[in-house]
Structures are given as C-alpha cells and as structure tokens.
Design an enzyme around this catalytic site. Structure first.
Site, short mmCIF file in Angstrom:
data_model
loop_
_atom_site.label_atom_id
_atom_site.label_comp_id
_atom_site.label_asym_id
_atom_site.label_seq_id
_atom_site.Cartn_x
_atom_site.Cartn_y
_atom_site.Cartn_z
N HIS A 14 32.98 -55.07 -7.74
CA HIS A 14 32.53 -56.18 -8.33
C HIS A 14 31.48 -56.92 -7.89
O HIS A 14 31.13 -56.36 -6.48
CB HIS A 14 33.71 -57.12 -8.21
CG HIS A 14 34.02 -57.69 -6.80
ND1 HIS A 14 34.85 -57.03 -5.96
CD2 HIS A 14 33.70 -58.75 -6.20
CE1 HIS A 14 34.94 -57.81 -4.88
NE2 HIS A 14 34.21 -59.00 -5.06
N GLU A 70 33.01 -61.03 -10.19
CA GLU A 70 33.87 -62.16 -9.59
C GLU A 70 33.24 -63.56 -9.62
O GLU A 70 32.03 -63.58 -9.18
CB GLU A 70 34.53 -61.79 -8.03
CG GLU A 70 35.18 -62.99 -7.37
CD GLU A 70 35.29 -62.41 -5.89
OE1 GLU A 70 35.87 -63.64 -5.30
OE2 GLU A 70 34.88 -61.49 -5.52
N HIS A 99 20.25 -59.68 -10.48
CA HIS A 99 20.92 -59.83 -11.72
C HIS A 99 22.15 -59.00 -11.72
O HIS A 99 22.21 -58.09 -10.80
CB HIS A 99 19.78 -59.69 -12.99
CG HIS A 99 19.32 -58.15 -12.93
ND1 HIS A 99 18.32 -57.59 -12.07
CD2 HIS A 99 19.94 -57.01 -13.52
CE1 HIS A 99 18.07 -56.47 -12.49
NE2 HIS A 99 19.06 -56.08 -13.17
N GLU A 145 20.96 -58.70 -17.34
CA GLU A 145 20.08 -57.94 -17.94
C GLU A 145 20.77 -57.29 -19.17
O GLU A 145 22.06 -56.54 -19.14
CB GLU A 145 19.66 -56.61 -17.16
CG GLU A 145 18.64 -55.70 -17.53
CD GLU A 145 17.93 -54.99 -16.74
OE1 GLU A 145 16.92 -54.24 -16.99
OE2 GLU A 145 18.71 -54.52 -15.62
#
Length: 153
Positions: A14, A70, A99, A145
């Site tokens: 994550h 998260e 990003h 993105e």
C-alpha cells in the site's frame, strides 16, 4: 526489480498519504468509483464480497493483495483553521513523494469521465509531450497519474 529467493514473498502492499478531512477524501476515492474501501484502505475491486467476510477474512484479504492505498487522518486537521495542508511531495519544501498511479483501458475516456465528475487536473493528455498519460489531483493536492493499461508507442 527481479525477484530473488530472498524477495520471493515481497509484494507492493500500500501507499500511505496524509489527508486533512477523511470524509472528503474517502468520498473522492469511493464516489468517483475509484475503488472499494475498508477502514480507510482503498483498492480496486477484485471480485471479493467484503460484506460477507468475517473481520478476520477482511484483515487477511486487505494485506494479501497488491496496490492498496491507505489514507491516514490526523484527527483535528479538518477543523483546524491554521492547518496549512500537507506537502504533496512535488514542490519545495518537502519534495519527495511523487504520485500514485492507476491504469485504465482508455485514458481519454477516463479523463472525460473525471472532467464530468469535476476532478481537478494537473496535466491532461493533450498537455506536454507525454500525450498518453494524465495527472489528476485528489482533494489534498496529491497527484494521481492516469496511464493506459497497454502502452501504445
């Protein structure tokens, strides 16, 4: 990075980003149909029926999959008038985080949908030299993105 015996069990799990107001951020990521969530862990639906899972099964599924976002809410930021926000990581000071990325079948179609939903853009596909990608912004200014699932060069 190629897997070795030592990294055979490693997988991306994550990304954590700090958010000012979890109600606004969770709404952005869920009501814009970007994924499902459990306890602020968001991920694209892979066909699991989380509503019918036990708490233990949810915990096991949450940390056994790849590509989970998260969201971390530091309590009080949503009502603190002096809170200046978090650095997105793309400007000074605090440049570092860049990003998160999502893949889509058709970047143009996805961007048209984001436009209809009122999502703010950092870069549209027609901007700049890289015409096959876009960047949208979440409510806290983090860049997302948008890339094609199959890159056609």
């Amino acid at each position: 990075m190629p897997r070795t015996a030592e990294t055979a069990s490693f997988q991306f799990n994550h990304t954590m980003i700090r958010v000012r107001d979890p109600d606004i951020s969770v709404k952005f990521y869920t009501e814009k149909d970007m994924g499902d969530f459990t306890l602020y862990f968001l991920a694209f639906d892979q066909g699991q029926n989380y509503k019918d899972m036990s708490a233990e099964e949810k915990d096991k599924a949450r940390f056994a999959r790849e590509g989970v976002l998260e969201l971390t809410h530091n309590h009080g930021t949503e009502t603190d008038a002096s809170f200046a926000g978090y650095s997105s990581g793309n400007s000074e000071p605090g440049k570092g985080f860049g990003h998160i990325a999502i893949t889509v079948d058709d970047v143009e179609e996805a961007c048209a949908r984001f436009e209809k939903l009122g999502v703010q853009f950092k870069k549209r596909p027609q901007d700049g030299k890289m015409r096959h990608i876009a960047f949208i912004l979440d409510p806290d200014g983090y860049w997302i993105e948008v890339v094609p699932s199959t890159l056609k060069l």
